[in-house]
Scaffold this motif. Sequence first.
Motif, PDB file in Angstrom:
ATOM      1  N   TYR A 152       0.818  -1.220   0.000  1.00  0.00           N
ATOM      2  CA  TYR A 152       0.000   0.000   0.000  1.00  0.00           C
ATOM      3  C   TYR A 152       0.851   1.269   0.000  1.00  0.00           C
ATOM      4  CZ  TYR A 152      -4.567  -2.281   0.632  1.00  0.00           C
ATOM      5  OH  TYR A 152      -5.714  -3.000   0.441  1.00  0.00           O
ATOM      6  N   GLU A 153       2.115   1.118   0.316  1.00  0.00           N
ATOM      7  CA  GLU A 153       2.970   2.294   0.266  1.00  0.00           C
ATOM      8  C   GLU A 153       3.139   2.779  -1.176  1.00  0.00           C
ATOM      9  OE1 GLU A 153       7.338   3.219   1.646  1.00  0.00           O
ATOM     10  OE2 GLU A 153       6.325   1.894   3.072  1.00  0.00           O
ATOM     11  N   PHE A 154       2.953   1.885  -2.122  1.00  0.00           N
ATOM     12  CA  PHE A 154       3.200   2.232  -3.526  1.00  0.00           C
ATOM     13  C   PHE A 154       1.932   2.447  -4.344  1.00  0.00           C
ATOM     14  CE2 PHE A 154       6.897  -0.033  -1.964  1.00  0.00           C
ATOM     15  CZ  PHE A 154       7.896   0.862  -2.289  1.00  0.00           C
ATOM     16  N   ASP A 155       0.803   1.951  -3.839  1.00  0.00           N
ATOM     17  CA  ASP A 155      -0.443   2.125  -4.581  1.00  0.00           C
ATOM     18  C   ASP A 155      -1.608   1.961  -3.612  1.00  0.00           C
ATOM     19  OD1 ASP A 155      -2.405   2.362  -6.509  1.00  0.00           O
ATOM     20  OD2 ASP A 155      -1.513   0.897  -7.870  1.00  0.00           O
ATOM     21  N   ASP A 156      -2.703   2.655  -3.879  1.00  0.00           N
ATOM     22  CA  ASP A 156      -3.898   2.490  -3.047  1.00  0.00           C
ATOM     23  C   ASP A 156      -4.614   1.184  -3.348  1.00  0.00           C
ATOM     24  OD1 ASP A 156      -3.345   4.888  -1.912  1.00  0.00           O
ATOM     25  OD2 ASP A 156      -4.926   6.012  -2.932  1.00  0.00           O
ATOM     26  N   ASP A 157      -4.292   0.589  -4.488  1.00  0.00           N
ATOM     27  CA  ASP A 157      -4.879  -0.694  -4.863  1.00  0.00           C
ATOM     28  C   ASP A 157      -3.787  -1.755  -4.916  1.00  0.00           C
ATOM     29  OD1 ASP A 157      -7.614   0.270  -5.559  1.00  0.00           O
ATOM     30  OD2 ASP A 157      -6.522   1.379  -7.104  1.00  0.00           O
ATOM     31  N   ILE A 158      -4.109  -2.928  -4.424  1.00  0.00           N
ATOM     32  CA  ILE A 158      -3.120  -4.012  -4.517  1.00  0.00           C
ATOM     33  C   ILE A 158      -3.772  -5.244  -5.134  1.00  0.00           C
ATOM     34  CG2 ILE A 158      -1.723  -3.218  -2.576  1.00  0.00           C
ATOM     35  CD1 ILE A 158      -3.116  -5.404  -0.906  1.00  0.00           C
ATOM     36  N   LEU A 159      -2.913  -6.076  -5.690  1.00  0.00           N
ATOM     37  CA  LEU A 159      -3.363  -7.302  -6.342  1.00  0.00           C
ATOM     38  C   LEU A 159      -2.895  -8.487  -5.514  1.00  0.00           C
ATOM     39  CD1 LEU A 159      -4.465  -8.177  -9.365  1.00  0.00           C
ATOM     40  CD2 LEU A 159      -2.117  -8.990  -9.565  1.00  0.00           C
ATOM     41  N   ILE A 160      -3.810  -9.433  -5.310  1.00  0.00           N
ATOM     42  CA  ILE A 160      -3.457 -10.650  -4.573  1.00  0.00           C
ATOM     43  C   ILE A 160      -3.695 -11.858  -5.470  1.00  0.00           C
ATOM     44  CG2 ILE A 160      -4.024 -12.063  -2.556  1.00  0.00           C
ATOM     45  CD1 ILE A 160      -4.630  -9.544  -1.069  1.00  0.00           C
ATOM     46  N   GLU A 161      -2.697 -12.722  -5.514  1.00  0.00           N
ATOM     47  CA  GLU A 161      -2.810 -13.947  -6.312  1.00  0.00           C
ATOM     48  C   GLU A 161      -2.289 -15.110  -5.483  1.00  0.00           C
ATOM     49  OE1 GLU A 161      -0.092 -12.599  -9.378  1.00  0.00           O
ATOM     50  OE2 GLU A 161      -1.684 -12.566 -10.867  1.00  0.00           O
ATOM     51  N   PRO A 162      -2.754 -16.306  -5.785  1.00  0.00           N
ATOM     52  CA  PRO A 162      -2.120 -17.467  -5.146  1.00  0.00           C
ATOM     53  C   PRO A 162      -0.667 -17.543  -5.599  1.00  0.00           C
ATOM     54  CG  PRO A 162      -3.618 -18.166  -6.892  1.00  0.00           C
ATOM     55  CD  PRO A 162      -3.808 -16.702  -6.736  1.00  0.00           C
ATOM     56  N   PHE A 163       0.204 -18.028  -4.716  1.00  0.00           N
ATOM     57  CA  PHE A 163       1.614 -18.163  -5.077  1.00  0.00           C
ATOM     58  C   PHE A 163       1.963 -19.641  -5.215  1.00  0.00           C
ATOM     59  CE2 PHE A 163       6.095 -18.742  -3.787  1.00  0.00           C
ATOM     60  CZ  PHE A 163       6.688 -18.023  -4.812  1.00  0.00           C
ATOM     61  N   TYR A 164       2.480 -20.013  -6.369  1.00  0.00           N
ATOM     62  CA  TYR A 164       2.873 -21.400  -6.611  1.00  0.00           C
ATOM     63  C   TYR A 164       4.389 -21.487  -6.673  1.00  0.00           C
ATOM     64  CZ  TYR A 164      -1.998 -21.595  -8.150  1.00  0.00           C
ATOM     65  OH  TYR A 164      -3.357 -21.491  -8.209  1.00  0.00           O
ATOM     66  N   ASP A 165       4.938 -22.250  -5.771  1.00  0.00           N
ATOM     67  CA  ASP A 165       6.386 -22.344  -5.688  1.00  0.00           C
ATOM     68  C   ASP A 165       6.951 -23.132  -6.871  1.00  0.00           C
ATOM     69  OD1 ASP A 165       8.611 -21.530  -4.417  1.00  0.00           O
ATOM     70  OD2 ASP A 165       8.655 -23.143  -2.940  1.00  0.00           O
ATOM     71  N   ASN A 166       6.150 -24.054  -7.342  1.00  0.00           N
ATOM     72  CA  ASN A 166       6.642 -24.989  -8.363  1.00  0.00           C
ATOM     73  C   ASN A 166       6.285 -24.583  -9.794  1.00  0.00           C
ATOM     74  OD1 ASN A 166       3.960 -25.200  -7.902  1.00  0.00           O
ATOM     75  ND2 ASN A 166       3.858 -27.421  -8.170  1.00  0.00           N
ATOM     76  N   ILE A 167       5.911 -23.307  -9.965  1.00  0.00           N
ATOM     77  CA  ILE A 167       5.461 -22.876 -11.289  1.00  0.00           C
ATOM     78  C   ILE A 167       6.678 -22.558 -12.163  1.00  0.00           C
ATOM     79  CG2 ILE A 167       5.279 -20.372 -11.020  1.00  0.00           C
ATOM     80  CD1 ILE A 167       2.260 -20.765 -11.902  1.00  0.00           C
ATOM     81  N   LYS A 168       6.568 -22.832 -13.446  1.00  0.00           N
ATOM     82  CA  LYS A 168       7.653 -22.496 -14.363  1.00  0.00           C
ATOM     83  C   LYS A 168       7.440 -21.076 -14.886  1.00  0.00           C
ATOM     84  CE  LYS A 168      10.009 -26.435 -15.339  1.00  0.00           C
ATOM     85  NZ  LYS A 168      11.487 -26.498 -15.278  1.00  0.00           N
TER      86      LYS A 168
END
Lengths: 345, 345
Positions: A193-209
């Motif tokens: 939030y320090e950089f934007d009033d809107d933020i994006l949240i996504e699932p994080f996959y450790d094993n993604i290419k």
Amino acid sequence: MKYAILFGANSYEHEISIVSAITLKNVINEEKIYIFCDKDREFYLIDEEKLKAKYFSSFEYKKAQKLILKKGGFYQKLLLKEKKIEFDLIVNLIHGKDGEDGTIPSLLDFFNINYIGPRTEGSVISFNKEFTKLYAKSKNVETLPYQVLNKNFKQTIDFDFPIIIKPLRLGSSIGLSVVKKNSELEYALDVAYEFDDDILIEPFYDNIKEYNLAGIKSKDGFIFSMIEEPRKESILDFDKKYLDFSRSEGANKADLSKELKKRIQNNFKNIYGTLFEGAIIRCDFFYKDDKIYLNEINPIPGSLANYLFDDFNDILSMISLNLPKQRKIDIDYKYINSINAVKCK
Amino acid sequence: MKYAILFGANSYEHEISIVSAITLKNVINEEKIYIFCDKDREFYLIDEEKLKAKYFSSFEYKKAQKLILKKGGFYQKLLLKEKKIEFDLIVNLIHGKDGEDGTIPSLLDFFNINYIGPRTEGSVISFNKEFTKLYAKSKNVETLPYQVLNKNFKQTIDFDFPIIIKPLRLGSSIGLSVVKKNSELEYALDVAYEFDDDILIEPFYDNIKEYNLAGIKSKDGFIFSMIEEPRKESILDFDKKYLDFSRSEGANKADLSKELKKRIQNNFKNIYGTLFEGAIIRCDFFYKDDKIYLNEINPIPGSLANYLFDDFNDILSMISLNLPKQRKIDIDYKYINSINAVKCK
């Protein structure tokens, strides 16, 4: 062709832009000049031999020749007149705000200056990560599920940990966090939030290419770079990505089947469409369970992703020959003249 | 508050913008000046008493004081220095290209000039009718089914006649046709392609209701205009809509249940969101089988939809107090200074 490299500006990625410009100094063979936009949005003509990071961080650049942006180009103020700075094409190398959010393209279009880089529409679509997803979907390109939160509205998070949190409108991993458990959440939200009033949240996959592909549309069709599988240590943070922006070699070519390579290129084509004509863009894809997802569009990638192309100078000259033209609108006052009698006497 | 009405520019709606400005002359009570951007994108300071359509169509405006746009405002060139034109706020009244496509907002933001009107992001989303639909969907607002065609790609049309064909990036009904049978199609396509390389096709419903609602977000929340049911003769063509742009009264208030009114207002709120903060926008809705569809967003409606508000001057002063601020980015060269030693010697 004489290029004018435009860099800097009022952006969180200001410093990266300087690094990009320094990198391209040694990459571009053609004649070139350098126009620096400082954080106060004043323009300066920078001597090539002075183009070093310290010149800017020490504010020495303030002694350089100031330029005025107006119709037709950049001008140097002389005692009684103004002298136009000679070049054929701007290379927009301003990363992040100003450069990639549509501001600089709008200025260059308005003042009728030719440039390599995304136009205003493509900039807005790629700069806002939600718009990128909406656009990608309309082009049949998949993206990860997501959620947008706003600073001023309390909302719960729909995904299980781990998640990745990003400011909605930044590139370069600034303000980005991977959150693995609830105790890390509050701090990560604060950072984003320090950089934007809107933020994006996504699932994080450790094993993604991850596969990165750059390209252009030339007069004869698409020209692609190699596909890179970026070396990652969990996830690139700003310091690491910063160094990444100064790359001129050392791409890690992905080892892909012909078929997968083709599929990634087709996704790139769908994204590039007509929207990014005139720009050298890099699309960063994810690959998981045999599905390709667009992660982000970099319409002005660090050092223009030169290190992904066999012959970057050739790419530059080919994109120069396929820049979109502004629609010429002729105004003849036909309506006013015909309706005048009725309404405007 | 002293307003500077900015109008004209290189747009198919250039003439409508002049009409809008003339209309607002008699509507806005506060002190105001007029800045005209001509089709060549030169700026002129226009005397209020000269603000008549003929003054522009006869090119007499060329005798007016030329202005220079640069950091902080518009300036008049004197013999040895430049004099800043005094005003508090720009009112962006440039319809269509330049004004509503993100160009003018980008210029004003870049040069740090305060203004009433959509910002660059909202402009791009509302100017491109496909982006409007994608955005609306993400805000749970329905739109009609559609198809986008490009001049350079042959494609078949998915809908049965009648259909409506519009250039993808224009307002004001320019280039718009209702096509009832196949024999009318080719001409209608030609007309639309004259204004844009991309066109939008939607089914056309003769029996659909239209409701227009304007509004702003003030410091204390949303303020709505009345909801208008526009009088329509089949569909407004450019000549009729042109006259529509000069309206200062005579709205046809829609006769709606309290519940439907509320639903329309809620749709407006979802569209306005944070994206249109700083702007007086008008959303045009369709209503059919008890469903509400967004037709289009006018982020700079003709004469700012003044005729829909009880007290337009009050609306202007309230939006003036709730303009979005640009994020202030401080650049301290921390990264360059710390990484300098490694990379940039």
